[in-house]
Design a protein around this motif. Sequence first.
Motif, mmCIF file in Angstrom:
data_model
loop_
_atom_site.group_PDB
_atom_site.id
_atom_site.type_symbol
_atom_site.label_atom_id
_atom_site.label_comp_id
_atom_site.label_asym_id
_atom_site.label_seq_id
_atom_site.Cartn_x
_atom_site.Cartn_y
_atom_site.Cartn_z
ATOM 1 N N ALA A 1 52.120 23.289 30.696
ATOM 2 C CA ALA A 1 52.619 23.724 29.387
ATOM 3 C C ALA A 1 52.156 22.772 28.289
ATOM 4 N N ALA A 2 52.219 21.455 28.565
ATOM 5 C CA ALA A 2 51.786 20.459 27.585
ATOM 6 C C ALA A 2 50.279 20.573 27.325
ATOM 7 N N PHE A 3 49.521 20.786 28.390
ATOM 8 C CA PHE A 3 48.072 20.918 28.285
ATOM 9 C C PHE A 3 47.692 22.119 27.418
ATOM 10 N N LEU A 4 48.297 23.270 27.694
ATOM 11 C CA LEU A 4 48.003 24.488 26.946
ATOM 12 C C LEU A 4 48.504 24.394 25.512
ATOM 13 N N PHE A 5 49.695 23.819 25.314
ATOM 14 C CA PHE A 5 50.257 23.667 23.972
ATOM 15 C C PHE A 5 49.333 22.807 23.108
ATOM 16 N N THR A 6 48.848 21.715 23.665
ATOM 17 C CA THR A 6 47.988 20.813 22.905
ATOM 18 C C THR A 6 46.693 21.509 22.515
ATOM 19 N N MET A 7 46.094 22.248 23.459
ATOM 20 C CA MET A 7 44.846 22.933 23.148
ATOM 21 C C MET A 7 45.035 24.007 22.080
ATOM 22 N N VAL A 8 46.048 24.842 22.250
ATOM 23 C CA VAL A 8 46.203 26.007 21.375
ATOM 24 C C VAL A 8 46.803 25.628 20.021
ATOM 25 N N PHE A 9 47.836 24.785 20.019
ATOM 26 C CA PHE A 9 48.540 24.506 18.773
ATOM 27 C C PHE A 9 47.991 23.280 18.038
ATOM 28 N N LEU B 1 45.573 25.858 16.141
ATOM 29 C CA LEU B 1 46.418 26.448 15.103
ATOM 30 C C LEU B 1 46.644 25.500 13.929
ATOM 31 N N LEU B 2 46.967 24.234 14.205
ATOM 32 C CA LEU B 2 47.196 23.272 13.124
ATOM 33 C C LEU B 2 45.935 23.061 12.277
ATOM 34 N N PRO B 3 44.756 22.812 12.879
ATOM 35 C CA PRO B 3 43.544 22.690 12.058
ATOM 36 C C PRO B 3 43.231 23.950 11.266
ATOM 37 N N PHE B 4 43.498 25.122 11.852
ATOM 38 C CA PHE B 4 43.255 26.374 11.146
ATOM 39 C C PHE B 4 44.112 26.457 9.883
ATOM 40 N N CYS B 5 45.390 26.129 10.002
ATOM 41 C CA CYS B 5 46.293 26.176 8.843
ATOM 42 C C CYS B 5 45.864 25.185 7.766
ATOM 43 N N VAL B 6 45.505 23.965 8.179
ATOM 44 C CA VAL B 6 45.062 22.947 7.220
ATOM 45 C C VAL B 6 43.785 23.399 6.523
ATOM 46 N N THR B 7 42.844 23.945 7.280
ATOM 47 C CA THR B 7 41.566 24.391 6.715
ATOM 48 C C THR B 7 41.768 25.504 5.703
ATOM 49 N N MET B 8 42.583 26.476 6.036
ATOM 50 C CA MET B 8 42.814 27.589 5.117
ATOM 51 C C MET B 8 43.539 27.120 3.857
ATOM 52 N N PHE B 9 44.480 26.201 4.006
ATOM 53 C CA PHE B 9 45.164 25.644 2.833
ATOM 54 C C PHE B 9 44.158 24.974 1.899
ATOM 55 N N CYS B 10 43.235 24.198 2.468
ATOM 56 C CA CYS B 10 42.251 23.484 1.660
ATOM 57 C C CYS B 10 41.357 24.452 0.890
ATOM 58 N N TYR B 11 40.847 25.496 1.546
ATOM 59 C CA TYR B 11 39.933 26.417 0.882
ATOM 60 C C TYR B 11 40.644 27.307 -0.130
ATOM 61 N N VAL C 1 34.469 32.373 11.380
ATOM 62 C CA VAL C 1 34.306 31.558 12.588
ATOM 63 C C VAL C 1 35.632 31.436 13.325
ATOM 64 N N PHE C 2 36.699 31.173 12.577
ATOM 65 C CA PHE C 2 38.017 31.034 13.207
ATOM 66 C C PHE C 2 38.494 32.349 13.797
ATOM 67 N N VAL C 3 38.397 33.434 13.003
ATOM 68 C CA VAL C 3 38.972 34.717 13.418
ATOM 69 C C VAL C 3 38.162 35.367 14.537
ATOM 70 N N LEU C 4 36.832 35.338 14.427
ATOM 71 C CA LEU C 4 35.986 36.012 15.409
ATOM 72 C C LEU C 4 35.713 35.164 16.643
ATOM 73 N N CYS C 5 35.568 33.866 16.460
ATOM 74 C CA CYS C 5 35.131 33.001 17.564
ATOM 75 C C CYS C 5 36.282 32.267 18.250
ATOM 76 N N PHE C 6 37.169 31.675 17.468
ATOM 77 C CA PHE C 6 38.155 30.770 18.059
ATOM 78 C C PHE C 6 39.513 31.416 18.326
ATOM 79 N N ALA C 7 39.977 32.257 17.407
ATOM 80 C CA ALA C 7 41.322 32.819 17.553
ATOM 81 C C ALA C 7 41.486 33.676 18.813
ATOM 82 N N PRO C 8 40.592 34.640 19.092
ATOM 83 C CA PRO C 8 40.796 35.467 20.290
ATOM 84 C C PRO C 8 40.846 34.647 21.569
#
Length: 329
Positions: free
Chosen positions: A193-201, A205-215, A244-251
Amino acid sequence: MRGNSSRTQLDNATLSLFQNVNTSSVISVIYMVVTVINLVGNGLSIWLLLFRTSPKTPSIIFMINLTLTDLALGSALPFQISYQLQGYNWTLGSKMCSFLTLVFYTNMYCSILTMMAIGIDRYLGIVKPMIFRKNKRRKSIAVFSCLLMWGLVLGVLYPLMTTDLTFDIPELGITTCFDVLKKSMLPTVGAWAAFLFTMVFVLFLLPFCVTMFCYVSVIYKLSSDCKTVQKDRAIRLAIVVLLVFVLCFAPNNILLLTHSILRLFYNKSLYMAYKLSLCFSCLNSCLDPFIYYFASKDFRQKLRQILNLHSLSSADSIRTENKETLYSG
């Protein structure tokens, strides 16, 4: 990714996947196309960024880091193509399997973190210019940030480095690589659970939110300042990053989490969809050169010179060097 610990737990859906020639062929063709575009596009990009772009601003340093991870992926994909064409039969040993799997996932998560860093650099240059100008150690911070990204990603993916990721399937006469993942890779369900949480969130997810906020902040700032051309370029850059995020990383990350939960707790699987999403995640290495084009004036100019397109936009011609440094690195 399968949560199996022994060959007797392989279900019919998994065995069917390994015998599905059509799926294997589609994945192989996608990998071939990606490999060619990756090596050509990023080979040209790294040459421009290293030898034809000056000075080496923080954005350029981040772009070099991103290009190197893409080239590593492009170099690893031919091995994956061979594996697919041989019917999921890995013949290069467990250490090579672990190494190439690590390259695969390191590219994904280092790319995500690097795009976040480029977004933060754009944000500081446009929205917080005073903070940006006062910081005289931006290059050192950029280099340290790149090293920190690699350290974080390799730390999270450490289990992939220390586990035999190959799996023998006698009934099919094949040895898979990272297609059947043993539950014993991690000691407990909590560790999984910790391994998957770290990878996904943490890594997605956290970098995605920060990136979108910046742009979004950059676009809003440029809109209020009526800098039309800068705003249009910022919008294009934001669109490419979002794609890149939506097509490549999110799915891939969403299916990774969903499939793992279903497999660990409900003995169900979304492996076919996950396998395809992992394939499409490689497309990021083909889209990254567009990020460089919209994020760096120097990169645009040198690329246009190579393509014999010497005319610059009016905005590029009249923009002061200081403004361009703040916006385009």
